[in-house]
Design a protein around this motif. Structure first.
Motif, mmCIF file in Angstrom:
data_model
loop_
_atom_site.group_PDB
_atom_site.id
_atom_site.type_symbol
_atom_site.label_atom_id
_atom_site.label_comp_id
_atom_site.label_asym_id
_atom_site.label_seq_id
_atom_site.Cartn_x
_atom_site.Cartn_y
_atom_site.Cartn_z
ATOM 1 N N ASP A 139 43.384 25.605 31.340
ATOM 2 C CA ASP A 139 44.134 25.496 32.595
ATOM 3 C C ASP A 139 43.169 25.579 33.771
ATOM 4 O O ASP A 139 42.612 26.633 34.061
ATOM 5 N N SER A 140 42.968 24.448 34.431
ATOM 6 C CA SER A 140 42.173 24.409 35.668
ATOM 7 C C SER A 140 42.979 23.721 36.756
ATOM 8 O O SER A 140 42.434 23.137 37.677
ATOM 9 N N SER A 141 44.307 23.801 36.637
ATOM 10 C CA SER A 141 45.185 23.037 37.518
ATOM 11 C C SER A 141 45.257 23.584 38.934
ATOM 12 O O SER A 141 45.675 22.871 39.848
ATOM 13 N N ASN A 142 44.857 24.830 39.121
ATOM 14 C CA ASN A 142 44.897 25.440 40.445
ATOM 15 C C ASN A 142 43.708 26.376 40.612
ATOM 16 O O ASN A 142 42.714 26.243 39.904
ATOM 17 N N LEU A 143 43.792 27.309 41.552
ATOM 18 C CA LEU A 143 42.676 28.221 41.795
ATOM 19 C C LEU A 143 42.319 29.018 40.544
ATOM 20 O O LEU A 143 41.143 29.218 40.234
ATOM 21 N N VAL A 144 43.329 29.468 39.819
ATOM 22 C CA VAL A 144 43.084 30.202 38.573
ATOM 23 C C VAL A 144 42.501 29.249 37.536
ATOM 24 O O VAL A 144 42.988 28.140 37.351
ATOM 25 N N MET A 145 41.443 29.684 36.871
ATOM 26 C CA MET A 145 40.905 28.967 35.718
ATOM 27 C C MET A 145 41.074 29.866 34.511
ATOM 28 O O MET A 145 40.652 31.022 34.527
ATOM 29 N N SER A 146 41.727 29.343 33.467
ATOM 30 C CA SER A 146 41.995 30.159 32.292
ATOM 31 C C SER A 146 41.768 29.344 31.030
ATOM 32 O O SER A 146 42.183 28.188 30.947
ATOM 33 N N THR A 201 40.082 34.516 32.072
ATOM 34 C CA THR A 201 40.816 34.085 33.256
ATOM 35 C C THR A 201 40.083 34.544 34.504
ATOM 36 O O THR A 201 39.722 35.717 34.615
ATOM 37 N N THR A 202 39.852 33.612 35.423
ATOM 38 C CA THR A 202 39.243 33.957 36.703
ATOM 39 C C THR A 202 40.163 33.480 37.823
ATOM 40 O O THR A 202 40.943 32.551 37.653
ATOM 41 N N ASN A 203 40.047 34.122 38.974
ATOM 42 C CA ASN A 203 40.917 33.808 40.106
ATOM 43 C C ASN A 203 40.086 33.867 41.385
ATOM 44 O O ASN A 203 40.293 34.723 42.247
ATOM 45 N N SER A 204 39.140 32.955 41.486
ATOM 46 C CA SER A 204 38.236 32.947 42.639
ATOM 47 C C SER A 204 37.852 31.521 42.976
ATOM 48 O O SER A 204 37.922 30.624 42.124
ATOM 49 N N ARG A 205 37.446 31.300 44.206
ATOM 50 C CA ARG A 205 37.126 29.953 44.672
ATOM 51 C C ARG A 205 35.729 29.555 44.209
ATOM 52 O O ARG A 205 34.757 29.627 44.948
ATOM 53 N N LYS A 206 35.651 29.155 42.956
ATOM 54 C CA LYS A 206 34.394 28.663 42.402
ATOM 55 C C LYS A 206 34.655 27.327 41.728
ATOM 56 O O LYS A 206 35.795 26.967 41.428
ATOM 57 N N ASN A 207 33.594 26.596 41.481
ATOM 58 C CA ASN A 207 33.719 25.212 41.041
ATOM 59 C C ASN A 207 34.120 25.110 39.575
ATOM 60 O O ASN A 207 33.339 25.405 38.677
ATOM 61 N N THR A 212 41.941 17.650 42.088
ATOM 62 C CA THR A 212 40.618 17.754 41.463
ATOM 63 C C THR A 212 40.659 18.623 40.219
ATOM 64 O O THR A 212 40.102 18.275 39.177
ATOM 65 N N GLY A 213 41.337 19.764 40.320
ATOM 66 C CA GLY A 213 41.419 20.664 39.175
ATOM 67 C C GLY A 213 42.120 20.031 37.988
ATOM 68 O O GLY A 213 41.693 20.186 36.838
ATOM 69 N N LEU A 214 43.199 19.297 38.254
ATOM 70 C CA LEU A 214 43.919 18.615 37.178
ATOM 71 C C LEU A 214 43.059 17.551 36.523
ATOM 72 O O LEU A 214 43.052 17.405 35.296
#
Length: 229
Positions: free
Chosen positions: A7-14, A28-34, A70-72
């Motif tokens: 899941d990289s669809s939004n700010l959270v990446m999991s 799971t991370t929840n930060s503004r990183k690439n 972009t995340g999607l």
């Protein structure tokens, strides 16, 4: 079945690796990183942490949107590449359906949402039935000012789950029917994505799988406007 969930669809990446009965690894991370730089290393790390090889994965589940364009695109591209290369099943799951899982057990409706800017949100309506989360209204892109009056007419309270409550929480707290998710329930988990994805039918054609953007990318919209379309 060993499921890799992305899941990289939004700010959270999991990212998670699960079996039918156990979450083997989850990050799971929840930060503004690439996400483009961090997603593949996270996938490799989770597969290794689960004690598996890439070839041991039976199915890949990816959050198909709505969300960040972009995340999607990043998540879908990587999931398709892995599914094609490894010759594994690919399953797309609504990003909002994944977020709604944190409302399991809530006695009422569940309205997960992602901020879509300019007063808009990506949202849907769900409820818990027999231990599962089921869709009541389809995922959509809507003005929040139009969405709230619709929810006000429902006979049950509504639980709002979102990583964007810092922007919308003040407005939502004025709605008598609204309950707001706490910090742990507002973050979608890839393990939930894997659980849902294990039960869905895989896509029939990996190459033609596309994210559910629910709207055009800004550049596409501007180009069409210039063409008078």
């Amino acid at each position: 079945m060993n499921v890799l969930a992305i899941d990289s669809s939004n700010l959270v990446m999991s990212v998670a690796v699960t079996t039918e009965r156990k979450v083997l690894a989850e990050l799971t991370t929840n930060s503004r990183k690439n996400h483009s730089e961090r997603l593949m290393p996270a996938i490799a790390q989770m597969i290794e942490a689960a004690g598996l090889e890439a070839a041991d994965i039976d199915r890949i589940a990816v959050a198909e949107g709505p969300g960040s364009y972009t995340g999607l695109r990043i998540g879908a591209t990587i999931a398709k590449m892995l599914a094609w290369t490894l010759k594994k099943d690919l399953v797309g799951v609504s990003s909002l359906e994944v977020a709604a899982q944190n409302g399991r057990g809530f006695a009422g409706y569940i309205a997960p949402f992602f901020d879509a800017r300019r007063g808009q949100v990506f949202t849907g309506l769900y409820e818990a039935k027999d231990g599962e989360i089921v869709s009541v209204a389809p995922d959509q892109l809507v003005m929040m000012d139009d969405w709230l009056p619709e929810l006000r007419n429902l006979a049950e309270p509504v639980l709002f789950l979102s990583n964007d409550l810092d922007k919308w929480g003040e407005l939502l707290s004025t709605q008598a029917y609204a309950e707001l998710g706490d910090i742990t329930r507002n973050v979608p988990r890839a393990a939930e994505l894997a659980r849902i994805g294990a039960k869905k039918e895989p896509v029939s054609d990996i190459h033609h799988f596309l994210p559910a953007y629910l709207r055009l990318a800004e550049a596409e919209a501007k180009w069409l406007a210039k063409q008078g379309r």
